[in-house]
Design an enzyme around this catalytic site. Structure first.
Site, PDB file in Angstrom:
ATOM      1  N   LYS A 112       0.905  -1.248  -0.369  1.00  0.00           N
ATOM      2  CA  LYS A 112       0.208  -0.492   0.089  1.00  0.00           C
ATOM      3  C   LYS A 112       1.094   1.293   0.138  1.00  0.00           C
ATOM      4  O   LYS A 112      -0.017   2.583  -0.350  1.00  0.00           O
ATOM      5  CB  LYS A 112      -1.080   0.002   1.385  1.00  0.00           C
ATOM      6  CG  LYS A 112      -1.535  -0.885   1.075  1.00  0.00           C
ATOM      7  CD  LYS A 112      -3.339  -0.215   2.100  1.00  0.00           C
ATOM      8  CE  LYS A 112      -4.662  -1.535   1.293  1.00  0.00           C
ATOM      9  NZ  LYS A 112      -5.854  -1.371   2.165  1.00  0.00           N
ATOM     10  N   LYS A 198      -5.446 -11.246  -7.801  1.00  0.00           N
ATOM     11  CA  LYS A 198      -6.327 -11.552  -6.648  1.00  0.00           C
ATOM     12  C   LYS A 198      -7.814 -10.379  -7.698  1.00  0.00           C
ATOM     13  O   LYS A 198      -7.490  -9.760  -7.137  1.00  0.00           O
ATOM     14  CB  LYS A 198      -6.270 -12.138  -4.608  1.00  0.00           C
ATOM     15  CG  LYS A 198      -6.231  -9.927  -4.401  1.00  0.00           C
ATOM     16  CD  LYS A 198      -5.952 -10.757  -3.764  1.00  0.00           C
ATOM     17  CE  LYS A 198      -5.893  -8.610  -1.911  1.00  0.00           C
ATOM     18  NZ  LYS A 198      -6.544  -9.250  -0.868  1.00  0.00           N
ATOM     19  N   LYS A 201     -10.942  -4.786  -4.758  1.00  0.00           N
ATOM     20  CA  LYS A 201     -11.464  -2.999  -5.157  1.00  0.00           C
ATOM     21  C   LYS A 201     -10.057  -2.091  -5.864  1.00  0.00           C
ATOM     22  O   LYS A 201     -10.589  -1.805  -6.292  1.00  0.00           O
ATOM     23  CB  LYS A 201     -11.448  -2.476  -4.074  1.00  0.00           C
ATOM     24  CG  LYS A 201     -12.517  -3.828  -2.886  1.00  0.00           C
ATOM     25  CD  LYS A 201     -13.091  -2.699  -1.502  1.00  0.00           C
ATOM     26  CE  LYS A 201     -13.586  -3.794  -1.030  1.00  0.00           C
ATOM     27  NZ  LYS A 201     -13.470  -3.151   0.776  1.00  0.00           N
TER      28      LYS A 201
HETATM   29  P1  AMP Z   1     -11.231  -5.841   1.982  1.00  0.00           P
HETATM   30  O1  AMP Z   1     -11.872  -5.783   0.987  1.00  0.00           O
HETATM   31  O2  AMP Z   1      -9.573  -5.756   1.923  1.00  0.00           O
HETATM   32  O3  AMP Z   1     -11.118  -5.211   3.242  1.00  0.00           O
HETATM   33  O4  AMP Z   1     -11.285  -6.981   2.735  1.00  0.00           O
HETATM   34  C1  AMP Z   1     -12.095  -7.352   3.378  1.00  0.00           C
HETATM   35  C2  AMP Z   1     -11.752  -9.292   3.481  1.00  0.00           C
HETATM   36  O5  AMP Z   1     -11.897  -9.823   2.338  1.00  0.00           O
HETATM   37  C3  AMP Z   1     -10.787  -9.546   4.258  1.00  0.00           C
HETATM   38  O6  AMP Z   1     -10.814 -10.419   5.372  1.00  0.00           O
HETATM   39  C4  AMP Z   1      -9.984 -10.080   3.072  1.00  0.00           C
HETATM   40  O7  AMP Z   1      -9.388 -11.175   3.474  1.00  0.00           O
HETATM   41  C5  AMP Z   1     -11.204 -10.842   2.029  1.00  0.00           C
HETATM   42  N1  AMP Z   1     -11.040 -10.462   0.682  1.00  0.00           N
HETATM   43  C6  AMP Z   1     -10.723  -9.378   0.005  1.00  0.00           C
HETATM   44  N2  AMP Z   1     -10.532 -10.417  -0.745  1.00  0.00           N
HETATM   45  C7  AMP Z   1     -10.547 -11.317  -0.932  1.00  0.00           C
HETATM   46  C8  AMP Z   1      -9.997 -11.905  -2.603  1.00  0.00           C
HETATM   47  N3  AMP Z   1     -10.009 -11.583  -3.680  1.00  0.00           N
HETATM   48  N4  AMP Z   1     -10.398 -13.436  -2.683  1.00  0.00           N
HETATM   49  C9  AMP Z   1     -11.144 -13.741  -0.801  1.00  0.00           C
HETATM   50  N5  AMP Z   1     -11.034 -13.527   0.081  1.00  0.00           N
HETATM   51  C10 AMP Z   1     -10.930 -11.650  -0.151  1.00  0.00           C
END
Ligand code: AMP
Ligand code: TRP
Length: 336
Positions: A112, A198, A201
């Site tokens: 980041k 992956k 967002k």
């Molecule tokens: P974030 O969007 O980074 O705030 O992530 C929120 C939750 O979603 C966290 O527990 C991440 O580990 C999970 N997560 C985000 N992107 C993925 C993905 N592509 N595959 C699986 N889990 C994800």
């Protein structure tokens, strides 16, 4: 009767929730509510660590609350982090139990800070650096036993345990519970546009399929999913095709999955058919979630009250912890 174990997890209000978030984390959060005392936070203090827009932050926070409710999170389990300012207070205290060299090594910070330095001002905040310590406070403040998150959060969980250990050693008491990470069956959903990275967002619009997307957009994205990445050995399934099958498994369409896998195995699978089944499966979930959201957002005021009440209740637990922590580490604790 023994007390229920406690589960805590959080998500940042930094954009639309996508199928990666849902299958990798939030779907599991919904299920865990049956068995555990669950607390799920929309962590807006965390969302300030990257360049952001104040008005958008508040909008995103509420949008995410509606989304989480629409997929089945119970309102009484949901709170907004900044309504529980004790997270920030405990975060400061825990800074003094976190090793600088360990925090410096967090890969999410490395990723980041690179993204941040490419921004307009090339600015990297101390908040971004300190983020994992605030995350440790989010977890330890409720003495969470389990933290359901995707694989990308493993390092932060390990750091949390180290901080808890150092604190416990210093105060000479097993005060903080050492939390365990709970893995989902679907650890990682990949981007359909680029199956080597992956779904996320921050990677840009074409790299994530929004849970609440316009159905036609969702179908278009699945329709254009990359299936041949060119770097696959003969006879080996490409990452893009694997990801499409993974989506069917994650969405519990095992009949569709097994039937298509049979045609894959005998060499007659048409990618267009696979994409059609994936699109139909995701669209069915999307339709259900969009309808739920439409219904519940008819009364936004009621939601606001529910979340306010839940945050207030959850805050009482956080206040209790901070009071005990202050006692243990020699800070003044006079009640005004
Ligand atoms: P974030 O969007 O980074 O705030 O992530 C929120 C939750 O979603 C966290 O527990 C991440 O580990 C999970 N997560 C985000 N992107 C993925 C993905 N592509 N595959 C699986 N889990 C994800
Ligand atoms: N760091 C997590 C992420 O990027 C979000 C988060 C903040 C979190 N505090 C937490 C997750 C506490 C679990 C527990 O997804």
């Amino acid at each position: 009767m023994s007390e229920k174990k406690r589960v805590l997890s959080c998500i940042q209000p930094t954009g639309d929730m996508h199928f990666g978030n849902y299958f990798g984390a939030v779907k599991n959060w919904v299920a865990l509510q049956e068995e555990y005392t669950c607390m799920y936070g929309v962590v807006d203090y965390h969302a300030m660590t990257m360049p952001y827009n104040p008005k958008k932050l508040r909008e995103n926070t509420w949008e995410l609350i509606y989304n989480l409710l629409a997929v089945g999170i119970k309102p009484e389990n949901l709170f907004i982090q900044s309504l529980v300012p004790e997270h920030a207070e405990l975060g400061w205290i825990l800074n003094n139990f976190a090793a600088y060299g360990r925090v410096e090594n967090m890969t999410q910070f490395k990723d980041k800070s690179q993204q941040s330095s490419k921004g307009k001002e090339g600015f990297i905040s101390v908040g971004l650096f300190d983020y994992p310590v605030l995350q440790a406070a989010d977890i330890l403040i409720y003495r969470a036993d389990y933290v359901p998150v995707g694989e990308d959060q493993k390092q932060h969980l390990e750091l949390t345990k180290e901080i808890a250990n150092r604190f416990n050693n210093q105060v000479g008491k097993e005060y903080f519970v050492l939390p365990e990470m709970l893995r989902t069956i679907t650890p990682k959903i990949m981007s359909t546009a680029d199956p080597a990275r992956k779904m996320s967002k921050s990677a840009g619009e074409k790299h994530n399929i929004s849970l609440f997307a316009d159905e036609s957009r969702l179908r278009k994205q699945v329709g254009s999913a990359v299936t041949d990445s060119g770097d696959t050995e003969p006879g080996q399934m490409s990452a893009g095709v694997q990801n499409l099958f993974e989506l069917l498994t994650a969405a519990e369409n095992s009949a569709g999955h097994d039937q298509l896998m049979e045609t894959y195995n005998n060499g007659t699978l048409k990618y267009s058919e696979l994409k059609q089944v994936v699109a139909d499966t995701l669209a069915a979930l999307n339709q259900q979630f969009v309808a739920n959201k439409k219904e519940l957002t008819q009364d936004k005021k009621a939601i606001k009250n529910q979340i306010k009440q839940a945050s207030h209740e959850i805050r009482k637990r956080a206040q209790q912890t901070v009071k005990e922590v202050k006692d243990l580490c020699g800070l003044s604790n006079i009640r005004f």
